[in-house]
Design a protein around this motif. Sequence first.
Motif: not given
Length: 221
Positions: A215-221, A115-123, A157-158, A3-13
């Motif tokens: 909507q910001l917590i996902h699993q890797t494809n 994004g960044a990885p998240l522990g499965s227990a916390l997710v 995150m920090v 699992s990971f936290f992840g946001f869709i980056p802006s086109p410029s980023l």
Amino acid sequence: MPSFFGFIPSPSLLSDIQQAQRSRNASEPMYPLRDKIALALNDELLDRVLSDGLKEFPPSDRKDTAEKLVGYVKSTVRALLGQLLSKTPNEKIVASLDFIEGSIYHDESGQLRVGAPLGSALVGQMQSNFAAILAGEDQSKIKPALTEQYKKFADMMVKHFMVDFNKTLDLGMIKRKAADVGAGVVTKAVHIAINKLIPNLTDEELKILAKHHSQLIHQTN
């Protein structure tokens, strides 16, 4: 699946990240692009986690306080990066580029996210509480645990976007100390805000937050 936290980056980023990937062996200096990506990534991270959800809150003192926190954390992170980022030879940029590439994920639907990885227990705990909140269960029984879970989430995150990224920079002793102090300041400020904010949110506000963050917590494809 991880699992990971992840946001869709802006086109410029996204464009800048892709340019950095293409330009690994370029002869021109790469540090300006690294610096631009680092600043934009942190700004967008804070916007996606904090600002976007707050926009849907009705006017209140809680909303004003949270918006002030976003501004404070943004300015603190930018000031810290301003101290740490400096002219760097290309051969010493590689670690930062590796970090950025390692922060790119594709979610279940193939959408690219930063994004960044998240522990499965916390997710599991957070998603369970989000679902309970959205289902209309008694929030007073959920808030204490969710408050602690948000602090753990903030710590992750920090650690990823500040502590781990800062380790990729070519820092001397003084700047390393400044990096550690800066990460500690941000962590403390966010913990104080979480302790004040989450327990005092209305049912409507907590539902907005749960819907947005789920909507910001996902699993890797």
